[in-house]
Write an enzyme that holds these catalytic residues in place. Structure first.
Site, PDB file in Angstrom:
ATOM      1  N   LYS A 166       0.821  -1.220   0.000  1.00 19.59           N
ATOM      2  CA  LYS A 166       0.000   0.000   0.000  1.00 19.59           C
ATOM      3  C   LYS A 166       0.851   1.264   0.000  1.00 19.59           C
ATOM      4  CE  LYS A 166      -4.489  -1.423   1.469  1.00 19.59           C
ATOM      5  NZ  LYS A 166      -5.674  -1.102   2.209  1.00 19.59           N
ATOM      6  N   LYS A 225      -4.172  -9.176  -6.196  1.00 22.04           N
ATOM      7  CA  LYS A 225      -5.500  -9.460  -5.647  1.00 22.04           C
ATOM      8  C   LYS A 225      -6.485  -8.361  -6.049  1.00 22.04           C
ATOM      9  CE  LYS A 225      -6.180  -7.410  -1.101  1.00 22.04           C
ATOM     10  NZ  LYS A 225      -7.534  -6.899  -1.311  1.00 22.04           N
ATOM     11  N   LYS A 230     -10.364  -2.914  -3.371  1.00 17.18           N
ATOM     12  CA  LYS A 230     -11.215  -1.721  -3.451  1.00 17.18           C
ATOM     13  C   LYS A 230     -10.403  -0.515  -3.855  1.00 17.18           C
ATOM     14  CE  LYS A 230     -13.433  -2.544   0.688  1.00 17.18           C
ATOM     15  NZ  LYS A 230     -12.418  -2.076   1.600  1.00 17.18           N
TER      16      LYS A 230
END
Ligand code: ATP
Ligand code: MG
Length: 347
Positions: free
Chosen positions: A131, A214, A217
């Site tokens: 992230k 993966k 969102k």
């Protein structure tokens, strides 16, 4: 009559006490739109076994602020996610639903737990690296400490099981280590040691654009995921353009992640074995398979979307349900926090 027979008669005539159910805790961040991966990896499994457990499902809004998010979007996403939980089939007879920031102890226990979490453990967390990406120095410290907040969420409620997708395995492992560390440091059972519940199918649904990543969102490309609220036309378009390969063989094959990901989704939705599915599409091309997958997705999501519209249109009832959930859970969160504070010597 002897004392023993007296007791036996009493036991036989009294209703048996219901066994105490094990506690389940899990949550989803109200960032962006809930997608098929969240549904197949998490929500669907929560719904399937909800009557067996004492369940707590949280809308983890404190996690959602670990990356920049618009305040209005966060507010409405929180309500939308609660409505989706219910639309997917969570039943308040078996579950408590609440918003994380409505129970202050989540923030409080995170500070306490932070002080017992070695930096080395956090340095090993792969989600932070993914992230933060290139922005390692500029992202907020909250993103780095995210696993500790998650540990607090789980430990506050003396949780036994944490049903999550595969990407959260490492965070639940860290939660166990942290709980064991604190229990043994103070020689007391302050926290129940939780266990991750990760299914063998659906635990890692991959991106439709890049099947080596993966489905997420936070992916900036909306074609990478199917949201639970996508209409049939959008689903058809996204599946039609989903990445496959030039082999045109409808078979499960780890060397071909695109078609294998789509087949795995089809397998969960139909409940069929790999062999049955491969036989169904023998001699057929990707077009036929993608059309069948689109039908199954529309069939699965339409009833959820209908229920969602009904639930979201009664906002006062939804707000009330969330307030009730937080009010019911706060005493347990307070008890656990006090237990930890007393053990440390605070207060
Ligand atoms: P974000 O990109 O904002 O982190 P996310 O898609 O990873 O969003 P989360 O709110 O972080 O969603 O995770 C909610 C739950 O969904 C967790 O249990 C997580 O393990 C599960 N989950 C997330 N993505 C997938 C996926 N691709 N396949 C299966 N389960 C998933
Ligand atoms: Mg995530």
């Amino acid at each position: 009559m002897t004392v023993e027979t007296n007791q036996a008669v009493q036991e036989a005539t009294q209703p048996a006490q219901a066994p105490v159910k094990k506690r389940v805790f899990s949550g989803i961040q109200p960032t962006n739109n809930v997608h098929l991966g969240n549904y197949l990896g998490a929500i669907r499994n929560w719904v399937e076994t909800q009557d067996q457990y004492d369940n707590i499902f949280c809308i983890v809004d404190l996690h959602a602020i670990t990356l920049p998010i618009d305040p209005k979007e966060l507010h409405i996403n929180t309500r939308k996610l609660a409505a989706l939980y219910l639309a997917c089939g969570l039943d308040t007879r078996y579950c408590k639903l609440f918003v994380q920031s409505h129970v202050r102890q989540h923030a409080e226990i995170q500070w306490l737990l932070n002080c017992y979490t070695p930096m080395g453990w956090l340095n090993r967390m792969t989600q932070f690296k993914t992230k933060a990406g290139e922005d390692m120095d500029s992202v907020g410290a909250g993103l780095y400490c995210y696993p500790v907040l998650m540990a607090g969420d789980i430990l506050l409620y003396q949780t036994h099981y944490v049903p999550v997708g595969d990407d959260q395995r490492q965070h639940v492992e860290m939660t166990r280590d942290l709980a064991q560390r604190i229990n043994s440091l103070y020689g007391k059972q302050i926290f129940t040691i939780p266990e991750a519940q990760i299914r063998t199918t659906g635990a890692r649904i991959m991106s439709l654009e890049d099947p080596t990543k993966k489905m997420s969102k936070s992916d900036p490309n909306p074609n990478a995921y199917i949201t639970l609220l996508d209409d049939p036309k959008t689903i058809k378009k996204k599946i039609a353009r989903a990445t496959t390969d030039s082999e045109r063989l409808v078979k499960f094959d780890p060397a071909r992640p695109g078609i294998t990901n789509l087949l795995s989704i089809y397998q969960i939705l139909t409940g069929q074995t790999q062999e049955v599915i491969e036989a169904e599409f023998e001699g057929k091309g990707y077009g036929d398979f993608k059309a069948a997958l689109t039908d199954r997705l529309v069939e699965t999501l339409s009833p959820i979307q209908q229920r969602y519209q009904e639930i979201i249109s009664d906002m006062p009832a939804l707000e009330n349900l969330l307030k009730q959930g937080a009010d019911d859970l706060r005493p347990l969160a307070e008890r656990t926090t006090e237990k930890m504070k007393r053990a440390i010597g605070l207060g």
